[in-house]
Design a protein around this motif. Structure first.
Motif, mmCIF file in Angstrom:
data_model
loop_
_atom_site.group_PDB
_atom_site.id
_atom_site.type_symbol
_atom_site.label_atom_id
_atom_site.label_comp_id
_atom_site.label_asym_id
_atom_site.label_seq_id
_atom_site.Cartn_x
_atom_site.Cartn_y
_atom_site.Cartn_z
ATOM 1 N N VAL A 62 -9.422 -45.863 -32.180
ATOM 2 C CA VAL A 62 -9.130 -45.631 -30.801
ATOM 3 C C VAL A 62 -10.416 -45.349 -30.187
ATOM 4 N N ASP A 63 -10.389 -46.311 -29.255
ATOM 5 C CA ASP A 63 -11.759 -46.344 -28.202
ATOM 6 C C ASP A 63 -11.380 -45.792 -26.995
ATOM 7 N N ILE A 64 -11.938 -44.442 -26.672
ATOM 8 C CA ILE A 64 -11.567 -43.758 -25.466
ATOM 9 C C ILE A 64 -12.678 -44.155 -24.457
ATOM 10 N N GLY A 65 -12.105 -44.997 -23.370
ATOM 11 C CA GLY A 65 -12.926 -45.456 -22.359
ATOM 12 C C GLY A 65 -13.671 -46.571 -23.013
ATOM 13 N N CYS A 66 -12.679 -47.744 -22.998
ATOM 14 C CA CYS A 66 -12.988 -48.787 -23.988
ATOM 15 C C CYS A 66 -13.516 -49.924 -22.839
ATOM 16 N N GLY A 67 -14.090 -49.558 -21.761
ATOM 17 C CA GLY A 67 -14.496 -50.608 -20.990
ATOM 18 C C GLY A 67 -14.179 -52.141 -21.161
ATOM 19 N N ASP A 68 -14.809 -52.991 -21.545
ATOM 20 C CA ASP A 68 -14.412 -54.308 -21.664
ATOM 21 C C ASP A 68 -13.741 -54.927 -22.889
ATOM 22 N N THR A 123 -10.374 -43.518 -36.824
ATOM 23 C CA THR A 123 -11.687 -43.459 -36.379
ATOM 24 C C THR A 123 -11.557 -43.476 -34.737
ATOM 25 N N VAL A 124 -12.086 -42.507 -34.023
ATOM 26 C CA VAL A 124 -12.279 -42.717 -32.593
ATOM 27 C C VAL A 124 -13.778 -43.080 -32.131
ATOM 28 N N PHE A 125 -13.868 -44.086 -31.293
ATOM 29 C CA PHE A 125 -15.120 -44.276 -30.753
ATOM 30 C C PHE A 125 -15.098 -44.075 -29.155
ATOM 31 N N CYS A 126 -16.433 -43.565 -28.759
ATOM 32 C CA CYS A 126 -16.561 -43.301 -27.509
ATOM 33 C C CYS A 126 -18.124 -43.210 -27.061
ATOM 34 N N TYR A 127 -18.226 -43.762 -25.924
ATOM 35 C CA TYR A 127 -19.422 -43.783 -25.248
ATOM 36 C C TYR A 127 -19.392 -43.311 -23.792
ATOM 37 N N LEU A 128 -19.304 -41.945 -23.690
ATOM 38 C CA LEU A 128 -19.131 -41.396 -22.504
ATOM 39 C C LEU A 128 -20.243 -40.532 -21.935
ATOM 40 N N PHE A 129 -19.910 -39.538 -21.061
ATOM 41 C CA PHE A 129 -20.842 -38.706 -20.274
ATOM 42 C C PHE A 129 -20.867 -37.591 -20.807
#
Length: 190
Positions: A62-68, A123-129
């Motif tokens: 799961v990509d939270i904030g998956c962008g493009d 798996t959870v992927f994030c590139y957040l703030f």
């Protein structure tokens, strides 16, 4: 007026319209994202993450904030794992929909990951703030199953201890990638 001048004006107007769409789509979701902007994850960072976190066919990322959607497609292509993305920014969501069009095993939702049930994620992927990381840590602790992996680019999860910290290298990609594993019942109990 000459044709080349008209061409420049039309091109400038088109670029201005695209920039305004980006500004509008970012402003629209700013209250929820708390300042996080849509920025694509570099291929070097995706490659480093994929090499460090192997997955199996049938597992769920799961990509939270998956962008493009580039993380979603990379995971599906490399491991044949299922992938689900959440994205609020309408422009990014459209790009993700275009990227994953016709690819089985990937879904992209235009809604907040705060309302998503993450209990099935391997798996959870994030590139957040940084402003969302404290609340995210609470959500992950309450929803993720034992042994689930969390990958966070650039920012640590408060109260979590990373198993691994990657530094992909290069001047543009040297920020850390933190990899966490949710405790199993054995490690929780002693």
């Amino acid at each position: 007026m000459s044709a080349w001048l008209w061409g420049i004006l039309i091109l400038s107007a088109g670029l201005f319209a695209v920039k305004m769409a980006y500004v509008f789509s970012t402003a629209l979701v700013l209250p929820v994202t708390r300042g996080a902007l849509y920025v694509s994850t570099s291929q070097a960072r995706i490659t480093a993450f994929l090499e460090a976190v192997p997955m199996q066919t049938g597992q769920l990322l799961v990509d939270i904030g998956c962008g493009d959607g580039r993380v979603l497609t990379a995971v599906r292509e490399r491991y044949r794992a299922d992938a689900v993305g959440y994205e609020l920014n309408p422009l990014a969501w459209l790009r993700a929909q275009y990227r994953v069009f016709g690819i089985q095993g990937i879904k992209v939702h235009r809604r907040s990951f705060w309302k998503a049930d993450l209990t099935g994620a391997d798996t959870v992927f994030c590139y957040l703030f940084p402003d969302v990381m404290k609340d995210l840590a609470v959500k992950l602790r309450s929803e993720l199953k034992p042994g689930a992996v969390v990958v966070s680019c650039n920012f640590q999860l408060p109260g979590f201890t990373p198993d691994t910290v990657l530094y992909p290298g290069g001047s543009l990609n040297s920020d850390p990638i933190f990899i966490y594993r949710m405790p199993t019942h054995e490690t929780r109990n002693g």
